[in-house]
Each structure stands twice: as C-alpha cells, then as structure tokens.
Design a protein around this motif. Structure first.
Motif, PDB file in Angstrom:
ATOM      1  N   TRP A   1      10.688 -51.539  -1.071  1.00 33.54           N
ATOM      2  CA  TRP A   1      10.759 -52.814  -1.800  1.00 33.54           C
ATOM      3  C   TRP A   1      10.341 -53.966  -0.901  1.00 33.54           C
ATOM      4  CZ3 TRP A   1      13.974 -56.886  -0.596  1.00 33.54           C
ATOM      5  CH2 TRP A   1      14.997 -56.635   0.313  1.00 33.54           C
ATOM      6  N   ILE A   2      10.485 -53.815   0.423  1.00 31.48           N
ATOM      7  CA  ILE A   2      10.016 -54.835   1.367  1.00 31.48           C
ATOM      8  C   ILE A   2       8.526 -54.611   1.583  1.00 31.48           C
ATOM      9  CG2 ILE A   2      10.145 -55.712   3.717  1.00 31.48           C
ATOM     10  CD1 ILE A   2      13.093 -54.943   3.775  1.00 31.48           C
ATOM     11  N   GLN A   3       7.733 -55.628   1.278  1.00 29.77           N
ATOM     12  CA  GLN A   3       6.290 -55.525   1.452  1.00 29.77           C
ATOM     13  C   GLN A   3       5.856 -55.895   2.869  1.00 29.77           C
ATOM     14  OE1 GLN A   3       4.316 -54.308  -1.119  1.00 29.77           O
ATOM     15  NE2 GLN A   3       6.368 -53.930  -1.913  1.00 29.77           N
ATOM     16  N   ASP A   4       6.503 -56.919   3.444  1.00 29.35           N
ATOM     17  CA  ASP A   4       6.138 -57.358   4.789  1.00 29.35           C
ATOM     18  C   ASP A   4       7.312 -58.102   5.407  1.00 29.35           C
ATOM     19  OD1 ASP A   4       4.601 -57.710   7.046  1.00 29.35           O
ATOM     20  OD2 ASP A   4       3.333 -59.281   6.203  1.00 29.35           O
ATOM     21  N   VAL A   5       7.378 -58.089   6.720  1.00 26.79           N
ATOM     22  CA  VAL A   5       8.413 -58.805   7.464  1.00 26.79           C
ATOM     23  C   VAL A   5       7.715 -59.619   8.544  1.00 26.79           C
ATOM     24  CG1 VAL A   5      10.495 -58.615   8.864  1.00 26.79           C
ATOM     25  CG2 VAL A   5      10.083 -56.956   7.060  1.00 26.79           C
ATOM     26  N   ILE A   6       8.021 -60.918   8.590  1.00 23.83           N
ATOM     27  CA  ILE A   6       7.381 -61.814   9.549  1.00 23.83           C
ATOM     28  C   ILE A   6       8.456 -62.481  10.399  1.00 23.83           C
ATOM     29  CG2 ILE A   6       5.945 -63.881   9.807  1.00 23.83           C
ATOM     30  CD1 ILE A   6       4.867 -63.164   6.933  1.00 23.83           C
ATOM     31  N   ILE A   7       8.325 -62.370  11.706  1.00 20.73           N
ATOM     32  CA  ILE A   7       9.242 -63.060  12.608  1.00 20.73           C
ATOM     33  C   ILE A   7       8.750 -64.487  12.763  1.00 20.73           C
ATOM     34  CG2 ILE A   7      10.180 -63.191  14.939  1.00 20.73           C
ATOM     35  CD1 ILE A   7       9.947 -60.152  15.092  1.00 20.73           C
ATOM     36  N   GLN A   8       9.569 -65.448  12.383  1.00 17.08           N
ATOM     37  CA  GLN A   8       9.206 -66.859  12.505  1.00 17.08           C
ATOM     38  C   GLN A   8       9.651 -67.446  13.829  1.00 17.08           C
ATOM     39  OE1 GLN A   8      10.526 -67.991   8.200  1.00 17.08           O
ATOM     40  NE2 GLN A   8       9.315 -69.640   9.057  1.00 17.08           N
TER      41      GLN A   8
END
Length: 168
Positions: free
Chosen positions: A145-152
């Motif tokens: 269900w998670i398409q992408d994860v970005i560390i800000q």
C-alpha cells in the motif's frame, strides 16, 4: 572571638557554594526538549503535494503483538533509544491486536540512525537525538500500500516538522 568570626565566614562560603550547585527546580518543565518522536506525513501518491489521510492503520514495532491504531495524515512514533535500528510494520485495515500471522496488507520499514545522548538536567535526565536517518523497505511487491517513502530530514532533534513523507 576572631576564630568564631572566621568560622562563620567559612560557613557562609560553604553555604553559598552549596546553593550554586543546586538546580532551580527538581521538576522537568513541560517546555524542556525531550527525546523527539519520528514525524510521518502521509501524501497522495498520484498528487504528491496533497496530504492523504490513512484509515485503519496500525503501526507496530516488528516483534510486537500490539501496535498504535491510527487514522489521519500525520503520525508521531517513538524510535528505540537503545539501538541504532527500529523496524516497523505498517498494516492497513487492521486492529491494534496484530498477533495474527496473516495481516491484510503489511509493509515493513527499517529505520537506521546514529544516536546521540545529551544531558538535559537532573530533573529531566538525558534526551536522545537521531542523526543520519536511513530507511529500507522490506517485502515490496505489487500489493504494497506504500508506494514511496521520502526522507525529508535526516536529523531528528525536534517534533516541529515531518521527517518522513509516505506516499500511498
């Protein structure tokens, strides 16, 4: 007479030194920075600038039988302070009791970091901050269900803004 005046003067210096070594208060003020939690924000994968709430999400550390039930577009979760890795299960359409071996839809996220302990005060103790945040996802497949994860932000030293963006 002269020796008692010197004794009294000596006691005054000892009392003054003792008072300076005391802390103002033995209660940790609510405004004192403590160990920050990881702030996650959820975004729409089709329109990455728009927040997208998650419904029926449970976040649990790997190995735990219960987790935090959540609905919304932002979440604060604690990282471990005794090791440089925290592994989480993000489970949609679940309840807080996640002892079932076959959750409906689960994504695994491993967070690695470097910990720094800072002494705050006698009343507050130590606080841990996290640097060099790195992320790895396990079990990515077409059903994730998670398409992408970005560390800000790779440094976690406050809870003012999001550290990680999750697109779903």
């Amino acid at each position: 007479m002269k020796s008692s005046a010197l004794l009294l003067l000596g006691l005054c210096f000892v009392a003054l030194f003792a008072l300076q070594s005391c802390e103002r208060d033995d209660i940790c003020a609510a405004t004192t920075p403590t160990t920050p939690q990881l702030i996650l924000r959820f975004y729409d994968a089709e329109n990455p600038s728009e927040f997208k709430a998650v419904s029926s999400l449970v976040v649990a550390e790997v190995g735990a039988s219960t987790g935090i039930e959540f609905t919304g577009d932002s979440l604060a979760i604690p990282l471990r302070t005794d090791t440089d890795l925290t592994a989480f299960r993000f489970i949609v359409n679940a309840t807080s009791d996640i002892s079932d071996d076959n959750p409906i839809n689960e994504d695994l996220v491993n967070l690695e970091y470097t910990r720094t302990e800072d002494y705050v005060s006698k009343a507050c103790g130590f606080r841990t901050t996290y640097d060099q945040l790195r992320l790895a996802r396990d079990g990515q497949d077409d059903g994730s269900w998670i398409q992408d994860v970005i560390i800000q932000n790779t440094t976690i030293d406050n809870e003012i803004s999001a550290h990680i963006r999750i697109l779903h």
